[in-house]
Write a protein that holds these residues in place. Structure first.
Motif, PDB file in Angstrom:
ATOM      1  N   SER A  85       0.846  -1.299  -0.040  1.00  0.00           N
ATOM      2  CA  SER A  85      -0.086  -0.088   0.059  1.00  0.00           C
ATOM      3  C   SER A  85       0.761   1.369   0.030  1.00  0.00           C
ATOM      4  O   SER A  85       1.890   1.250   0.504  1.00  0.00           O
ATOM      5  CB  SER A  85      -0.780  -0.148   1.178  1.00  0.00           C
ATOM      6  N   GLU A  89      -2.461   5.137   3.290  1.00  0.00           N
ATOM      7  CA  GLU A  89      -3.801   4.436   2.219  1.00  0.00           C
ATOM      8  C   GLU A  89      -4.139   3.009   3.034  1.00  0.00           C
ATOM      9  O   GLU A  89      -3.334   2.305   3.659  1.00  0.00           O
ATOM     10  CB  GLU A  89      -2.921   3.961   0.811  1.00  0.00           C
ATOM     11  N   SER A  90      -5.459   3.162   3.046  1.00  0.00           N
ATOM     12  CA  SER A  90      -6.151   2.069   4.037  1.00  0.00           C
ATOM     13  C   SER A  90      -6.554   1.308   2.609  1.00  0.00           C
ATOM     14  O   SER A  90      -7.445   1.788   1.613  1.00  0.00           O
ATOM     15  CB  SER A  90      -7.169   2.480   4.717  1.00  0.00           C
ATOM     16  N   SER A  91      -6.463  -0.292   2.523  1.00  0.00           N
ATOM     17  CA  SER A  91      -6.931  -0.954   1.388  1.00  0.00           C
ATOM     18  C   SER A  91      -7.671  -2.048   1.857  1.00  0.00           C
ATOM     19  O   SER A  91      -7.502  -2.784   2.663  1.00  0.00           O
ATOM     20  CB  SER A  91      -5.773  -1.485   0.366  1.00  0.00           C
ATOM     21  N   THR A  92      -8.754  -2.225   1.284  1.00  0.00           N
ATOM     22  CA  THR A  92      -9.922  -3.214   1.409  1.00  0.00           C
ATOM     23  C   THR A  92     -10.531  -3.956   0.248  1.00  0.00           C
ATOM     24  O   THR A  92     -10.833  -3.426  -0.537  1.00  0.00           O
ATOM     25  CB  THR A  92     -11.175  -2.997   2.359  1.00  0.00           C
ATOM     26  N   SER A  93     -10.350  -5.256   0.222  1.00  0.00           N
ATOM     27  CA  SER A  93     -10.602  -6.183  -0.911  1.00  0.00           C
ATOM     28  C   SER A  93     -11.753  -6.993  -0.200  1.00  0.00           C
ATOM     29  O   SER A  93     -11.538  -7.828   0.658  1.00  0.00           O
ATOM     30  CB  SER A  93      -9.485  -6.618  -1.607  1.00  0.00           C
ATOM     31  N   SER A 280     -13.589  -3.880   7.871  1.00  0.00           N
ATOM     32  CA  SER A 280     -12.345  -3.585   8.297  1.00  0.00           C
ATOM     33  C   SER A 280     -11.455  -3.740   7.030  1.00  0.00           C
ATOM     34  O   SER A 280     -11.715  -4.242   6.068  1.00  0.00           O
ATOM     35  CB  SER A 280     -11.775  -4.488   9.534  1.00  0.00           C
ATOM     36  N   SER A 281     -10.280  -3.012   6.747  1.00  0.00           N
ATOM     37  CA  SER A 281      -9.146  -3.135   6.013  1.00  0.00           C
ATOM     38  C   SER A 281      -8.589  -4.556   6.049  1.00  0.00           C
ATOM     39  O   SER A 281      -8.832  -5.463   6.916  1.00  0.00           O
ATOM     40  CB  SER A 281      -7.854  -2.101   6.244  1.00  0.00           C
ATOM     41  N   GLY A 282      -8.102  -4.869   4.629  1.00  0.00           N
ATOM     42  CA  GLY A 282      -7.504  -6.478   4.453  1.00  0.00           C
ATOM     43  C   GLY A 282      -8.163  -7.000   3.228  1.00  0.00           C
ATOM     44  O   GLY A 282      -8.950  -6.273   2.669  1.00  0.00           O
ATOM     45  N   GLN A 306     -11.909  -4.109  -4.973  1.00  0.00           N
ATOM     46  CA  GLN A 306     -10.813  -3.574  -4.033  1.00  0.00           C
ATOM     47  C   GLN A 306     -11.226  -2.079  -3.780  1.00  0.00           C
ATOM     48  O   GLN A 306     -11.427  -1.329  -4.907  1.00  0.00           O
ATOM     49  CB  GLN A 306      -9.432  -3.396  -4.705  1.00  0.00           C
ATOM     50  N   ARG A 307     -11.113  -1.511  -2.358  1.00  0.00           N
ATOM     51  CA  ARG A 307     -11.292  -0.051  -2.222  1.00  0.00           C
ATOM     52  C   ARG A 307     -10.212   0.445  -1.507  1.00  0.00           C
ATOM     53  O   ARG A 307      -9.403  -0.297  -0.484  1.00  0.00           O
ATOM     54  CB  ARG A 307     -12.555   0.156  -1.419  1.00  0.00           C
ATOM     55  N   ARG A 308      -9.505   1.512  -2.063  1.00  0.00           N
ATOM     56  CA  ARG A 308      -8.733   2.222  -1.528  1.00  0.00           C
ATOM     57  C   ARG A 308      -8.935   3.611  -0.875  1.00  0.00           C
ATOM     58  O   ARG A 308      -9.433   4.294  -1.526  1.00  0.00           O
ATOM     59  CB  ARG A 308      -7.516   2.558  -2.476  1.00  0.00           C
TER      60      ARG A 308
END
Length: 386
Positions: A85, A89-93, A280-282, A306-308
């Motif tokens: 990342s 930045e926080s990424s969630t898929s 939650s992120s991850g 995927q959301r960033r």
């Protein structure tokens, strides 16, 4: 002519298979319709049936390449977990469960994408451990994904049973052995004929709700939301006259494309997140199935999103995670195993959503019966405005 018993793997003549299979379940109550469908599934799967001999102009049975190491979604999850990342930045898929990739072969290249996406959808349905009722009814409980000729037979049976009457009439209720384009409407009719709650969603500008659109294989026909004899999106490449980045109502408009992408991406995110705000992120495997994704000239399968969230404003940026029947399965697997180049196969950002309209299909849990099943014979849709 013979067939393999799916329970004990004993090979018996076709006339004996139905009673033999039922004998394994003597203590259980068997739905006569399911028993009949199971027998039909075995007939459709038989390479030796003279009545179901495949014509030369339809896709032959080609070797299916199964991905090891837990399947493609497992490999994709591993790659996304190891993706780096950016700062702040926080990424969630969010991913669907197991999905097999079905690539187009040389026999169905240019027309078979719709059938391949049905196969991907069914591979997920048959893998669900929490959906035994679906396995019991889908393709007669045969527990395998049929090839294209068999799917064509099943669609003809759906039409003859009253599912999507207008669509069946458009094809004269015949599609077996034909290289005809299909889309979400045909997928919905096929799956609904087994009692599956297949739902169709239209994404389009408000003004197109009253547009007259060209339907392949017919004259100009009025738009019928969810009732089309063939999805209006199924147009051969080059017929629309619109290129990438060109607005559907004339001229280049990055702002309209951005708005369109935002609406569609938000809908997909809400679908996979089940409208939850506390994700939650991850990287998460959800209980949601893949989406049949139809657009002008082609169809694909969405297996996740995927959301960033970037910067102090945390403005969301999305990437669809897509399986394309036009890609080679071995190529996708290699890229995922090498953890290099897989983004080019599977990731698609909002800027790629340049088609004037889109359509999706998903399957709700459970099996419809009685009055609900009768209502499913009419293919309706939900409308989402860009």
């Amino acid at each position: 002519m013979s067939a393999l018993c799916p329970v004990c793997n004993l090979t018996l003549p076709l006339p004996q298979i139905e009673s033999h299979v039922n004998s394994h379940f003597e203590d259980e109550e068997i739905d006569p319709q399911i028993a009949s469908d199971h027998y039909l599934a075995l007939q459709l799967a038989s390479d030796h049936s003279s009545t179901l001999k495949e014509p030369d102009n339809v896709a032959k049975r080609s070797p299916f390449y199964r991905i090891g190491n837990g399947g493609l979604i497992c490999l994709l999850k591993n790659c996304m977990l190891e993706s780096k990342s950016k700062p702040l930045e926080s990424s969630t898929s969010l991913l669907s469960g197991y999905v097999d990739h079905f690539q187009s072969s040389k026999e169905d290249k240019g027309w078979g994408c719709g059938w391949r996406n049905i196969q991907m959808q069914c591979s997920h349905l048959l893998s669900r451990r929490d959906q035994d009722d679906v396995k019991r009814v889908l393709f007669g409980g045969s527990n395998f994904v049929p090839d294209i000729p068999s799917l064509q037979r099943w669609l003809e049976l759906a039409w003859s049973s009253g599912f999507d009457v207008s669509g069946g009439l458009h094809f004269d209720k015949r599609i077996y052995g034909c290289k005809k384009w299909i889309g979400t409407t045909e997928c919905a009719a096929l799956l609904r004929s087994f009692g599956l709650r297949a739902r169709v969603v239209d994404f389009a500008p408000e003004k197109s709700k009253s547009m007259y659109l060209s339907v392949p294989g017919s004259a100009v026909a009025p738009r019928r939301r969810g009732y089309g004899p063939m999805d209006r999106y199924v147009v051969k490449k080059g017929e629309s006259g619109k290129g990438k980045g060109v607005d559907s109502h004339g001229g280049s408009s990055s702002s309209r494309i951005s708005s369109k992408g935002a609406v569609l991406m938000e809908w997909v995110w809400n679908y996979f997140s089940n409208n939850r705000l506390d994700v939650s992120s991850g990287v998460h495997i959800t209980n949601k199935g893949p989406l049949y994704f139809q657009h002008e000239g082609h169809s694909r399968t969405i297996v996740g999103i995927q959301r960033r969230l970037q910067g102090t404003t945390f403005t969301p940026q999305y990437n669809l995670l897509i399986l394309d029947p036009a890609d080679f399965t071995r190529g996708i697997e290699k890229a995922l195993l090498d953890k290099r180049g897989w983004e080019g196969y599977l990731k698609r950002g909002a800027h790629t959503l340049t088609c004037p309209e889109y359509q999706m299909l998903y399957v709700d849990n459970g099996i419809a019966t009685g009055e609900e099943l009768e209502q499913l014979k009419t293919i309706d849709s939900q409308f989402v405005q860009f």
